[in-house]
Design an enzyme around this catalytic site. Structure first.
Site, mmCIF file in Angstrom:
data_model
loop_
_atom_site.group_PDB
_atom_site.id
_atom_site.type_symbol
_atom_site.label_atom_id
_atom_site.label_comp_id
_atom_site.label_asym_id
_atom_site.label_seq_id
_atom_site.Cartn_x
_atom_site.Cartn_y
_atom_site.Cartn_z
ATOM 1 N N CYS A 62 64.165 52.655 24.402
ATOM 2 C CA CYS A 62 65.153 52.710 25.495
ATOM 3 C C CYS A 62 65.401 54.131 25.979
ATOM 4 C CB CYS A 62 66.448 52.070 25.040
ATOM 5 S SG CYS A 62 66.208 50.363 24.509
ATOM 6 N N HIS B 198 70.267 47.167 32.382
ATOM 7 C CA HIS B 198 69.449 47.992 31.479
ATOM 8 C C HIS B 198 67.976 47.619 31.612
ATOM 9 C CE1 HIS B 198 68.120 50.314 28.148
ATOM 10 N NE2 HIS B 198 68.311 49.450 27.172
#
Ligand SMILES: [Zn+2]
Lengths: 389, 129
Positions: free
Chosen positions: A85, A336
């Site tokens: 991420c 996200h």
């Protein structure tokens, strides 16, 4: 003197983008970033692109040249980064280093990802793709997922410090409120504690609304050297960018609540920028789960260990509070799209520091911090930005 | 010579394959550093504490206490629909396992078997009555 400066920023809305191809989606962030900077393709020296999962989820690799060709940058050096991420913060870090070293003057940096079911994978399939960042041998066989990773960290934090499920829910309520003010956010609706508690459990203590959504999206920034930045309108300076790694597997980390890599990365960034946590006016932190935001606000030094939960419930991190956290809505409400998140945080810092954030504008900020975390907090990049005087 | 092992390594150096074989027969193998005594529950190529190369393969305790736990309700394709996982504190190190039963932090658990996923085992712990 800045390490590098952002002179252009662009991003797509986060959410579902249907059948769009990755390079097409990236163009929808990259071209607005170039236009915002007022630079043409001929001015761009390199493309640094982040994408986390397409090799596994879409059988799509070697994305640098594909994206470059889509936006008229064929010929420039380009490379693709993957660090879970923290992918596009990592691309940014390397671009900053290349600019500082005098290798490039103008670099287009960004990230792109497709994670919604419309991209072709079911929730159990995408859950497996995400879990690829956990230890293949010692965590995946046990069935650990990413909600599970942060649930283990958060449960321990609750045990050690008395953090409550109400503290967690208040993070979600706040970030949904912020998201309601952000036209690019995936979740524009406000919620209450009850919305959180009544949602299905994902991995206790996390209910559905404690978790960020699956998102498609792209983000991009135009980075230039300190010297070159003066010829642009409203450059925003990157004065510190720190990066550290932590141990894998999670079980062997000395403490699962400390997120030591974030503390190390933040320390580096503060030193580089000659700033402290007290100078930070607002921040975008990696709130993939509500508990992750609490751990992050403690790790970057905004609050003492154990005070992150109460701080959220007291409104100290809400817009109008002493240090707004995730005015964009954060990963929780803005969305996200994994590889696009790091540079999307920097797009928000740029908008805020230029005073162009509209209804979610922080009151006259001069210092913003971004915290982008990957894996089981095993990679963290912390960036400090300031408006140029 | 490329075929030689690095300094300090022997044919007995713990690997994932040997660790997995042990889990399948009800044993947890780890490593103890011969220089600084640091213990890990998953094989490394050097001591993560002091970078020493001489690591003894040791049998870890099969009982411990729950350091943290969660019940995973949305699971990856190929796994069961719902299960509890825990980080188990074995004294000198910790290891992740699946839980057979229901536990909370500080509960005592013992190794009770293993799960298999894509050709690899993971330890299973059960509460100690
Ligand atoms: Zn040692």
């Amino acid at each position: 003197m800045s390490r590098a400066s952002i002179v252009g920023a662009g991003m797509t809305t986060f959410g579902s983008h249907g059948a769009v191809a990755l390079h097409e989606l990236f163009a929808q962030a990259a071209l607005p970033a170039l236009d915002d900077a007022g630079v043409s393709q001929a001015d761009v020296d390199a493309l640094y692109l982040g994408n986390t999962s397409a090799a596994v989820s879409e059988n799509d690799t070697h994305l640098g040249p594909k994206a470059a060709a889509q936006i008229g940058l064929t010929g420039v050096p380009t490379q693709r980064f993957e660090d879970a991420c923290a992918t596009s913060a990592m691309a940014t870090k390397h671009a900053v280093h290349a600019i500082e070293a005098g290798i490039h003057d103008v670099v287009l940096v960004g990230g792109v990802e497709r994670c919604t079911p419309q991209s072709g994978l079911s929730t159990p399939e995408m859950t497996k793709v995400f879990a690829s960042a956990a230890s293949r041998q010692y965590e995946q066989p046990v069935g650990l997922t990413f909600p599970g990773v942060f649930a283990l960290m958060t449960k321990r934090h609750m045990h050690e410090y008395g953090t409550t499920k109400e503290h967690l829910a208040d993070v979600a309520v706040k970030n949904h409120y912020h998201g309601s003010l952000n036209p690019r956010a995936q979740h524009g609706e406000e919620i209450t504690r009850e919305t959180v508690f009544e949602g299905p459990l994902i991995a206790d203590p996390f209910h559905l609304y404690d978790c960020c959504p699956f998102s498609d999206g792209a983000s991009a920034i135009v980075l230039v050297s300190d010297e070159y930045a003066d010829s642009f309108d409203q450059p925003v300076d990157i004065n510190g960018i720190g990066h550290a790694s932590g141990g894998v597997p999670l079980a062997e980390q000395a403490s699962v609540t400390m997120t030591q890599a974030a503390r190390d990365a933040a320390g580096q960034a503060y030193d580089q920028a000659d700033l402290t946590a007290e100078d930070v006016d607002f921040c975008e932190v990696h709130d993939c789960f509500t508990g992750a935001e609490i751990l992050a606000t403690e790790a970057v030094g905004l609050f003492e260990d154990g005070d992150g939960g109460p701080a959220a419930s007291e409104g100290r991190t809400r817009l109008g509070g002493e240090v707004p956290v995730n005015p964009s809505g954060g990963l929780k409400a803005k969305g996200h799209p994994i590889g696009a998140t790091g540079t999307a945080q920097l797009v928000e810092l740029t908008d805020q520091l230029r005073g162009e954030a509209g209804d979610r504008q922080v009151d006259s900020p001069s210092v913003g911090l971004a915290h982008n975390l990957g894996g089981e907090a095993a990679t963290t990049v912390v960036t400090l930005m300031e408006a140029r005087a | 010579m490329s075929s030689e092992l690095p300094d300090g390594w022997t044919d007995d150096t713990l690997t994932h394959a040997k660790w997995a074989e042990a889990v399948r027969v009800g044993t947890l193998l780890g490593q103890r550093c011969r220089s600084c005594d640091h213990v890990v529950a998953t094989p490394k190529s050097v001591c993560v504490d002091c970078t020493g190369r001489e690591l003894s393969t040791i049998e870890l305790p099969t009982t411990g206490t729950v350091y943290s736990e969660t019940t995973i309700e949305v699971t990856p394709v190929g796994q069961d629909d719902r299960y509890q996982v825990a980080i188990v504190d074995l004294g000198e190190t910790r290891v992740l396992g699946q839980i057979s039963g229901d536990v909370e932090i500080d509960d005592e658990v013992s190794l009770s078997g293993h799960v298999e996923y894509e050709g690899m085992p993971g330890p299973t712990f059960s509460p100690v009555e």
